[in-house]
Design an enzyme around this catalytic site. Structure first.
Site, PDB file in Angstrom:
ATOM      1  CG  ASP A   1      -6.369   8.907   9.203  1.00 12.51           C
ATOM      2  OD1 ASP A   1      -5.708   7.879   9.399  1.00 12.51           O
ATOM      3  OD2 ASP A   1      -5.960  10.050   9.499  1.00 12.51           O
TER       4      ASP A   1
ATOM      5  CG  HIS B   1      -1.270   4.417   4.003  1.00 11.90           C
ATOM      6  ND1 HIS B   1       0.034   4.793   4.217  1.00 11.90           N
ATOM      7  CD2 HIS B   1      -1.976   5.576   3.841  1.00 11.90           C
ATOM      8  CE1 HIS B   1       0.124   6.118   4.200  1.00 11.90           C
ATOM      9  NE2 HIS B   1      -1.089   6.614   3.967  1.00 11.90           N
TER      10      HIS B   1
ATOM     11  CB  SER C   1     -14.537   7.772  -1.621  1.00  7.76           C
ATOM     12  OG  SER C   1     -15.260   6.821  -2.358  1.00  7.76           O
TER      13      SER C   1
END
Length: 258
Positions: free
Chosen positions: A86, A141, A225
């Site tokens: 995200d 992911h 990050s």
């Protein structure tokens, strides 16, 4: 009112001593007291979380929270590449033949980012930069299904990698601590560069074995990050609907592997 305070705390993570102190606080039971205000300030979507707000024992556990099953849907196309996080896609571009990418008007060396022996295969390819803010879900992911060809770490301490850090920082993407996973999907190699954003560089790998499945968790950050995806020349076609800056979620299609 509280947002400047949290912003200051995040900036303090770029010093050796202050980052160590803040890390200890975030992992202490006392830190649970700030979870409700942190969630409110950063507008966390609590309905997506795996647990209720009061069930997180520390700020650290809240920050690396998992989502409910079904909260994210992974594009099912067999040759699609999807967002690993995200995030906001801050920049997309071509990797020049001299192994340079240009971000926010600054040039970065792919040779330094990946290591000299890895850079050549990505010349002429495509890069995408995903920036995670404190408001984002911080688990990473896999963008593709494939086999892990290599995995390594480079760099030492880290500095901010938000849009201001990218513009004014000193070689943040190619000098910061980074954990790199190279995965092969068919004939295409993809470099997944996870860039640390604090002096205490907590990028934790969670996948086991040498197989990655698209949309499945592979790692997490403990502070906001950046993830960079690098694709080889002629092996990736960007989805035409994506324009920067683009808000995107885990599993959403970013393009097609050729």
């Amino acid at each position: 009112m509280l947002k400047p305070v949290y912003r200051l705390l995040i900036e303090l993570t770029n010093g050796r001593w202050t980052s160590g102190i803040l890390k200890k606080f975030a992992q202490s039971n006392l830190s649970r007291l700030v979870i409700p205000s942190f969630s409110r300030v950063y507008k966390i979507k609590e309905n997506e979380m795996e647990k209720k707000l009061h069930e997180y024992p520390t700020l650290h556990e809240f920050f690396i929270r998992r989502l409910k099953v079904g909260a994210r849907v992974t594009d099912a196309g067999p040759d699609s590449a999807v967002s690993p996080v995200d995030a906001v896609i801050e920049d997309i571009g071509s990797i020049r033949e001299d192994r340079i990418i240009t971000v926010k008007g600054k040039s970065y060396s792919i040779s330094e980012m990946l290591g000299e022996n890895k850079a050549g295969k990505y010349s002429g390819g495509t890069y995408l930069i995903f920036y995670l803010s404190p408001s984002h879900y911080h688990r990473i992911h896999s963008p593709v299904t494939g086999k892990v060809a290599d995995q390594w770490v480079l760099g030492l301490k880290s500095f901010p990698v938000n849009k201001w850090g990218l513009k004014y920082g000193k070689d943040t993407l190619s000098k910061n601590y980074r954990s790199i996973t190279e995965v092969r999907h068919g004939y295409a190699a993809i470099a997944i560069v996870k860039v640390g954003a604090m002096f205490v560089n907590s990028i934790e790998l969670t996948h086991e074995g040498d197989q990655l499945e698209k949309g499945k968790e592979m790692a997490y950050f403990t502070f906001g990050s950046t993830v960079i995806l690098l694709f080889e020349k002629g092996k990736f076609e960007l989805d035409k609907s994506i324009k920067t800056p683009a808000h995107i979620k885990v599993g959403e299609r970013i393009g097609t592997l050729m």
